[in-house]
Design a protein around this motif. Structure first.
Motif, short mmCIF file in Angstrom:
data_model
loop_
_atom_site.label_atom_id
_atom_site.label_comp_id
_atom_site.label_asym_id
_atom_site.label_seq_id
_atom_site.Cartn_x
_atom_site.Cartn_y
_atom_site.Cartn_z
N THR A 1 -44.22 26.79 -91.66
CA THR A 1 -44.67 27.86 -90.77
C THR A 1 -46.19 27.84 -90.67
O THR A 1 -46.87 27.28 -91.53
CB THR A 1 -44.22 29.24 -91.27
OG1 THR A 1 -44.79 29.50 -92.53
CG2 THR A 1 -42.71 29.32 -91.35
N TYR B 1 -37.22 31.34 -91.81
CA TYR B 1 -38.52 31.21 -92.45
C TYR B 1 -38.94 32.51 -93.09
O TYR B 1 -38.66 33.56 -92.65
CB TYR B 1 -39.58 30.79 -91.42
CG TYR B 1 -39.24 29.50 -90.70
CD1 TYR B 1 -39.53 28.28 -91.28
CD2 TYR B 1 -38.63 29.50 -89.45
CE1 TYR B 1 -39.22 27.10 -90.63
CE2 TYR B 1 -38.31 28.32 -88.81
CZ TYR B 1 -38.60 27.13 -89.40
OH TYR B 1 -38.31 25.95 -88.76
N ASN C 1 -44.23 34.48 -88.55
CA ASN C 1 -43.70 33.63 -89.61
C ASN C 1 -42.73 32.59 -89.04
O ASN C 1 -41.55 32.58 -89.37
CB ASN C 1 -43.00 34.51 -90.65
CG ASN C 1 -42.89 33.83 -91.99
OD1 ASN C 1 -43.68 32.96 -92.31
ND2 ASN C 1 -41.91 34.23 -92.76
N VAL C 2 -43.25 31.74 -88.17
CA VAL C 2 -42.47 30.67 -87.54
C VAL C 2 -43.33 29.41 -87.52
O VAL C 2 -44.53 29.46 -87.80
CB VAL C 2 -42.03 31.04 -86.11
CG1 VAL C 2 -41.09 32.23 -86.10
CG2 VAL C 2 -43.22 31.28 -85.20
N PRO C 3 -42.77 28.28 -87.16
CA PRO C 3 -43.59 27.07 -87.01
C PRO C 3 -44.66 27.25 -85.93
O PRO C 3 -44.46 28.01 -84.96
CB PRO C 3 -42.56 26.00 -86.59
CG PRO C 3 -41.26 26.51 -87.13
CD PRO C 3 -41.34 27.99 -87.00
#
Length: 167
Positions: free
Chosen positions: A38, A167, A109-111
């Motif tokens: 992330t 995530y 809270n992600v890529p």
């Protein structure tokens, strides 16, 4: 069978592959393999800096941004993942215009690729208000992998609906 509300409009070929991944409980594993990490852009200040840097690099001739924030209420209130708003006010003989971008808090809270896709999408609205051919061409100009990131982000949202966060 599961409703794939985030994949409406995609071909039967795509949706059948997604259904197969879901039935084998492999959707999350596939996403984690492709996007294992992330991003670290967690604050509104960091998001503003990231967005302005991208805007200055990709859209030099566009209007300035007055605000870029994560917003907890976007998904529930607007059924959207990000919003671009243009506020125009006249005070006396002065005209003030402000551009604001709000990104759904779930993107904290992600890529990075998913956040980048949302930011590119909202920045494109500075030039193109409607989701037309010129809009998506501009998105692809700013991020050549825009459509792949959008599909993968939709797969992530599908996974969230069915199984919860990755995530």
């Amino acid at each position: 069978m599961h409703e794939l509300k985030y994949l409406i409009g995609y071909s039967e070929n795509v949706t059948s592959q997604v259904r197969l991944l879901i039935s084998k409980d492999k959707l999350g594993e596939t996403l984690l393999k492709k996007y294992p990490v992330t991003h670290t852009i967690r604050t509104d200040k960091a998001l503003y800096a990231y967005t302005v840097d991208m805007k200055n690099a990709l859209l030099k001739q566009s209007q300035p941004l007055s605000k870029v924030i994560y917003d907890d209420k976007i998904k529930d209130l607007h059924h959207a993942l990000g919003l671009h708003t243009f506020i125009s006010r006249v005070q006396g003989d002065k005209h003030k215009a402000k551009n604001e971008i709000r990104v759904a808090s779930l993107f904290k809270n992600v890529p990075l690729e998913f956040l980048r896709m949302i930011v590119v999408h909202e920045l494109a609205h500075l030039k193109e208000k409607d989701h037309n051919k010129a809009f998506y061409k501009l998105c692809e100009h700013m991020e050549p992998s825009y459509h792949q990131f959008e599909l993968d982000m939709r797969l992530y949202l599908t996974h969230m609906d069915l199984f919860g966060r990755l995530y």
